[in-house]
Write an enzyme that holds these catalytic residues in place. Structure first.
Site, PDB file in Angstrom:
ATOM      1  N   TYR A  13     -16.809 -50.888  12.345  1.00  0.00           N
ATOM      2  CA  TYR A  13     -15.819 -50.993  11.657  1.00  0.00           C
ATOM      3  C   TYR A  13     -16.411 -51.743  10.096  1.00  0.00           C
ATOM      4  CZ  TYR A  13     -11.591 -53.434   9.162  1.00  0.00           C
ATOM      5  OH  TYR A  13     -10.863 -53.815   8.165  1.00  0.00           O
ATOM      6  N   ASP A  60     -29.974 -49.520  21.616  1.00  0.00           N
ATOM      7  CA  ASP A  60     -29.385 -50.900  21.806  1.00  0.00           C
ATOM      8  C   ASP A  60     -30.225 -51.894  20.953  1.00  0.00           C
ATOM      9  OD1 ASP A  60     -28.793 -53.244  23.395  1.00  0.00           O
ATOM     10  OD2 ASP A  60     -27.561 -51.819  24.755  1.00  0.00           O
ATOM     11  N   SER A 126     -18.271 -65.779  13.130  1.00  0.00           N
ATOM     12  CA  SER A 126     -16.544 -65.535  12.939  1.00  0.00           C
ATOM     13  C   SER A 126     -16.120 -67.107  12.959  1.00  0.00           C
ATOM     14  CB  SER A 126     -16.110 -65.070  14.440  1.00  0.00           C
ATOM     15  OG  SER A 126     -14.577 -65.033  14.382  1.00  0.00           O
ATOM     16  N   TYR A 150     -16.175 -65.422  23.912  1.00  0.00           N
ATOM     17  CA  TYR A 150     -16.473 -64.503  22.592  1.00  0.00           C
ATOM     18  C   TYR A 150     -17.213 -65.524  21.491  1.00  0.00           C
ATOM     19  CZ  TYR A 150     -16.251 -62.409  17.951  1.00  0.00           C
ATOM     20  OH  TYR A 150     -16.333 -61.896  16.709  1.00  0.00           O
ATOM     21  N   LYS A 154     -20.904 -66.619  19.603  1.00  0.00           N
ATOM     22  CA  LYS A 154     -21.112 -66.803  18.278  1.00  0.00           C
ATOM     23  C   LYS A 154     -21.780 -67.973  18.082  1.00  0.00           C
ATOM     24  CE  LYS A 154     -19.563 -62.709  16.698  1.00  0.00           C
ATOM     25  NZ  LYS A 154     -20.776 -61.861  16.298  1.00  0.00           N
ATOM     26  N   ASN A 200      -5.203 -56.447  17.344  1.00  0.00           N
ATOM     27  CA  ASN A 200      -5.222 -57.186  15.995  1.00  0.00           C
ATOM     28  C   ASN A 200      -3.949 -56.755  15.296  1.00  0.00           C
ATOM     29  OD1 ASN A 200      -8.649 -56.921  15.969  1.00  0.00           O
ATOM     30  ND2 ASN A 200      -7.670 -59.079  16.006  1.00  0.00           N
ATOM     31  N   GLY A 295      -4.887 -68.433  23.936  1.00  0.00           N
ATOM     32  CA  GLY A 295      -5.828 -68.515  23.120  1.00  0.00           C
ATOM     33  C   GLY A 295      -5.750 -68.617  21.614  1.00  0.00           C
TER      34      GLY A 295
HETATM   35  P1  NAD Z   1     -17.217 -53.060  15.733  1.00  0.00           P
HETATM   36  O1  NAD Z   1     -16.966 -52.857  17.299  1.00  0.00           O
HETATM   37  O2  NAD Z   1     -16.489 -52.047  14.999  1.00  0.00           O
HETATM   38  O3  NAD Z   1     -18.837 -52.803  15.443  1.00  0.00           O
HETATM   39  C1  NAD Z   1     -19.734 -53.274  16.277  1.00  0.00           C
HETATM   40  C2  NAD Z   1     -20.710 -52.218  16.438  1.00  0.00           C
HETATM   41  O4  NAD Z   1     -21.942 -52.740  17.402  1.00  0.00           O
HETATM   42  C3  NAD Z   1     -20.222 -51.135  17.150  1.00  0.00           C
HETATM   43  O5  NAD Z   1     -20.344 -49.775  16.298  1.00  0.00           O
HETATM   44  C4  NAD Z   1     -20.765 -50.675  18.347  1.00  0.00           C
HETATM   45  O6  NAD Z   1     -20.998 -49.679  18.890  1.00  0.00           O
HETATM   46  C5  NAD Z   1     -22.187 -51.642  18.168  1.00  0.00           C
HETATM   47  N1  NAD Z   1     -22.873 -52.319  19.482  1.00  0.00           N
HETATM   48  C6  NAD Z   1     -22.108 -53.103  20.439  1.00  0.00           C
HETATM   49  N2  NAD Z   1     -22.989 -53.365  21.199  1.00  0.00           N
HETATM   50  C7  NAD Z   1     -24.283 -52.963  20.721  1.00  0.00           C
HETATM   51  C8  NAD Z   1     -25.529 -52.859  21.320  1.00  0.00           C
HETATM   52  N3  NAD Z   1     -25.906 -53.568  22.610  1.00  0.00           N
HETATM   53  N4  NAD Z   1     -26.677 -52.435  20.482  1.00  0.00           N
HETATM   54  C9  NAD Z   1     -26.394 -51.757  19.532  1.00  0.00           C
HETATM   55  N5  NAD Z   1     -25.083 -51.559  18.981  1.00  0.00           N
HETATM   56  C10 NAD Z   1     -24.093 -52.058  19.556  1.00  0.00           C
HETATM   57  O7  NAD Z   1     -16.841 -54.481  15.207  1.00  0.00           O
HETATM   58  P2  NAD Z   1     -16.605 -54.929  13.881  1.00  0.00           P
HETATM   59  O8  NAD Z   1     -15.269 -55.489  13.791  1.00  0.00           O
HETATM   60  O9  NAD Z   1     -17.171 -53.885  12.845  1.00  0.00           O
HETATM   61  O10 NAD Z   1     -17.490 -56.508  13.893  1.00  0.00           O
HETATM   62  C11 NAD Z   1     -18.828 -56.284  13.780  1.00  0.00           C
HETATM   63  C12 NAD Z   1     -19.284 -57.794  13.683  1.00  0.00           C
HETATM   64  O11 NAD Z   1     -18.589 -58.766  13.093  1.00  0.00           O
HETATM   65  C13 NAD Z   1     -19.330 -58.203  15.351  1.00  0.00           C
HETATM   66  O12 NAD Z   1     -20.455 -59.056  15.603  1.00  0.00           O
HETATM   67  C14 NAD Z   1     -18.220 -58.962  15.507  1.00  0.00           C
HETATM   68  O13 NAD Z   1     -18.222 -59.940  16.231  1.00  0.00           O
HETATM   69  C15 NAD Z   1     -18.254 -59.585  14.003  1.00  0.00           C
HETATM   70  N6  NAD Z   1     -16.814 -60.219  13.560  1.00  0.00           N
HETATM   71  C16 NAD Z   1     -15.900 -59.297  13.602  1.00  0.00           C
HETATM   72  C17 NAD Z   1     -14.439 -59.702  12.974  1.00  0.00           C
HETATM   73  C18 NAD Z   1     -13.347 -58.586  13.002  1.00  0.00           C
HETATM   74  O14 NAD Z   1     -12.088 -59.079  13.027  1.00  0.00           O
HETATM   75  N7  NAD Z   1     -13.712 -57.485  13.256  1.00  0.00           N
HETATM   76  C19 NAD Z   1     -14.273 -60.797  12.733  1.00  0.00           C
HETATM   77  C20 NAD Z   1     -15.431 -61.947  12.893  1.00  0.00           C
HETATM   78  C21 NAD Z   1     -16.568 -61.583  13.256  1.00  0.00           C
HETATM   79  C1  UD1 Z   2      -8.459 -62.466  16.306  1.00  0.00           C
HETATM   80  C2  UD1 Z   2      -9.635 -62.917  17.551  1.00  0.00           C
HETATM   81  C3  UD1 Z   2     -10.716 -63.693  16.654  1.00  0.00           C
HETATM   82  C4  UD1 Z   2     -11.406 -62.916  16.018  1.00  0.00           C
HETATM   83  C5  UD1 Z   2     -10.257 -62.322  14.741  1.00  0.00           C
HETATM   84  C6  UD1 Z   2     -11.044 -61.331  13.996  1.00  0.00           C
HETATM   85  C7  UD1 Z   2      -8.148 -63.478  19.466  1.00  0.00           C
HETATM   86  C8  UD1 Z   2      -7.298 -64.791  20.258  1.00  0.00           C
HETATM   87  N1  UD1 Z   2      -8.636 -64.015  18.305  1.00  0.00           N
HETATM   88  O1  UD1 Z   2      -8.064 -63.284  15.664  1.00  0.00           O
HETATM   89  O2  UD1 Z   2     -11.424 -64.265  17.738  1.00  0.00           O
HETATM   90  O3  UD1 Z   2     -12.355 -63.365  15.152  1.00  0.00           O
HETATM   91  O4  UD1 Z   2      -9.390 -61.401  15.615  1.00  0.00           O
HETATM   92  O5  UD1 Z   2      -9.938 -60.533  13.165  1.00  0.00           O
HETATM   93  O6  UD1 Z   2      -8.025 -62.413  19.575  1.00  0.00           O
HETATM   94  N2  UD1 Z   2      -0.203 -61.112  16.391  1.00  0.00           N
HETATM   95  C9  UD1 Z   2       1.313 -60.867  16.511  1.00  0.00           C
HETATM   96  N3  UD1 Z   2       1.216 -59.675  17.292  1.00  0.00           N
HETATM   97  C10 UD1 Z   2       0.457 -58.802  17.634  1.00  0.00           C
HETATM   98  C11 UD1 Z   2      -0.980 -59.239  17.337  1.00  0.00           C
HETATM   99  C12 UD1 Z   2      -1.075 -60.430  16.500  1.00  0.00           C
HETATM  100  O7  UD1 Z   2       1.913 -61.571  16.504  1.00  0.00           O
HETATM  101  O8  UD1 Z   2       0.665 -57.841  18.312  1.00  0.00           O
HETATM  102  C13 UD1 Z   2      -0.634 -62.377  15.625  1.00  0.00           C
HETATM  103  C14 UD1 Z   2      -1.462 -63.534  16.257  1.00  0.00           C
HETATM  104  O9  UD1 Z   2      -0.729 -64.174  17.207  1.00  0.00           O
HETATM  105  C15 UD1 Z   2      -1.934 -64.105  14.982  1.00  0.00           C
HETATM  106  C16 UD1 Z   2      -1.912 -62.971  13.873  1.00  0.00           C
HETATM  107  O10 UD1 Z   2      -1.000 -61.999  14.138  1.00  0.00           O
HETATM  108  O11 UD1 Z   2      -1.102 -65.100  14.432  1.00  0.00           O
HETATM  109  C17 UD1 Z   2      -3.349 -62.401  13.604  1.00  0.00           C
HETATM  110  O12 UD1 Z   2      -3.832 -61.988  14.967  1.00  0.00           O
HETATM  111  P1  UD1 Z   2      -4.860 -61.049  15.080  1.00  0.00           P
HETATM  112  O13 UD1 Z   2      -5.085 -59.705  13.981  1.00  0.00           O
HETATM  113  O14 UD1 Z   2      -5.233 -60.554  16.621  1.00  0.00           O
HETATM  114  O15 UD1 Z   2      -6.331 -62.135  14.688  1.00  0.00           O
HETATM  115  P2  UD1 Z   2      -6.589 -63.283  15.332  1.00  0.00           P
HETATM  116  O16 UD1 Z   2      -5.697 -63.686  16.735  1.00  0.00           O
HETATM  117  O17 UD1 Z   2      -6.523 -64.473  14.183  1.00  0.00           O
END
Ligand code: NAD
Ligand code: UD1
Length: 337
Positions: A13, A60, A126, A150, A154, A200, A295
């Protein structure tokens, strides 16, 4: 200056949006991904939006022989490390997988970067590392008390990267703590495509509005917030992607390891997000209050001033744009296949 940038997790993403933003800034992205949580079709979409040849290596990030080959075959000068596992609930059930991919994967990458003489690294961390902060907005000096496996992977990765930069002044490392990334590219060609039921809030609302799921459960109505629902800092994925381009430019001038929040700098409650999304999609979502999700924390949003002060970057797209772009992506299918 234009450079070749390896984006691990580059078909995910956030990585896919970063790749497009890199190309727009004149860089050459090279993607590495094992497709464990992404689709091959992403690559062509990225190429289409980037308008340049984009190489994608399938493999990987823990595979050091593969990494050595990538650094040998491409003139990579910096790495943006997004590859990792990110599902909080799953991390509790499969801790070893999370430590292995997230921490060990980062170690292996840093090791091979060191061998290859590539010392500029942007790491996807994160805001979950903060847990529930004592003071809001949360700045980079706040205590780190992650609530999940998780989050601890990080935190551990951040720690070893700081140790690495302390041990060797050649390293230039930006540790970016993302708040809640959401939305999609305005073209609706790339976006968030979770497999199965989204965890999410924003992607779940998209699929509920599209009729794929019946109802949104609001996780708790008794949080200590003005309307009783959780407050988060939602950052448009395009802003986030551009933040990485800014971080790369900044890294070129700064050695050491620096931690930087990437957020909008203000919080929205779940009810506010639902209202904004309903406005964007022109529909009223079926919703009901449910129990708190284990959580979860009540409230956090970024002090985003360090990013602006030091990197000259700040998020500019507000919640309405996030919802409009997320919905446009959903209307285009919201998936790659
Ligand atoms: P995502 O799952 O869409 O992207 C992660 C990508 O890494 C995927 O395409 C997956 O196939 C690849 N991947 C996983 N394990 C692998 C491996 N061993 N070797 C090679 N590729 C591998 O997730 P995202 O939302 O794009 O997140 C990207 C990064 O940002 C992650 O490290 C995530 O923890 C961090 N992050 C995401 C969010 C969020 O809300 N999306 C929030 C905070 C931090
Ligand atoms: C989640 C992850 C966090 C990650 C982040 C990235 C958890 C506990 N935390 O955060 O580690 O970095 O995503 O975006 O999963 N909500 C509802 N109903 C739903 C889904 C969510 O009410 O069906 C609420 C949640 O309680 C929260 C808010 O919406 O208050 C946002 O939730 P979400 O999008 O899952 O993100 P986080 O929980 O903040």
């Amino acid at each position: 200056m234009a450079s070749t940038v390896l984006v691990t997790g580059g078909t995910g993403y956030i990585g896919s949006h970063i790749a497009v933003a890199l190309a727009a800034a004149g860089h050459v992205p090279v993607l590495l991904d094992d497709f464990s949580n992404s689709e091959h079709a992403v690559v062509d979409r990225v190429r289409e939006l980037a308008g340049v040849a984009v190489t994608c290596v399938e493999g990987d990030v823990r595979d050091t022989a593969l990494l050595r080959r990538v650094f040998h075959d491409h003139p990579v000068t910096a790495v943006i490390h997004c590859a990792g596992l990110k599902a909080v609930g799953e991390s509790e059930a499969r801790p070893l997988a999370y430590y292995d991919v997230n921490v060990n994967g980062s170690l292996r990458l840093a090791e091979v970067m060191g061998e290859a003489g590539v010392n500029r690294l942007v790491f996807s961390s994160s805001a979950t590392v903060y847990g529930q902060p004592d003071v809001l907005p949360v700045d980079e000096q706040a205590a780190l008390r992650p609530h999940s496996v998780y989050g601890r992977t990080k935190r551990q990765t951040e720690e070893f990267l700081r140790d690495l930069a302390r041990a060797n002044p050649n390293w230039h490392i930006a540790i970016l703590r993302y708040f809640n990334p959401a939305g999609a590219h305005p073209s609706a060609r790339i976006g968030e495509a979770p497999r199965g039921r989204p965890n999410n809030l924003v992607p779940l609302m998209c699929r509920i509005a599209a009729g794929e799921y019946p109802e949104l459960s609001i996780h708790g109505s008794d949080w200590p917030t003005p309307d009783g629902t959780g407050i988060r800092d939602y950052i448009h994925v395009q802003d986030l992607a551009e933040g990485h381009v800014a971080a790369l430019a900044w890294l070129a001038q700064h050695a050491g390891a620096r931690t930087i929040n990437l957020g909008l700098g203000r919080g929205y409650s779940v009810l506010e997000v639902i209202a904004a999304f309903e406005k964007a999609c022109g529909r009223v979502l079926a919703k009901a209050f449910g129990p708190r999700r284990p959580g979860d924390v009540a409230c956090y949003y970024a002090d985003a001033t360090r990013a602006e002060r030091e990197m000259g970057w700040r998020a500019t797209r507000a919640l309405d744009a996030i919802c409009a772009d997320a919905w446009r992506w959903q209307q285009a299918g919201g998936r790659y296949r």
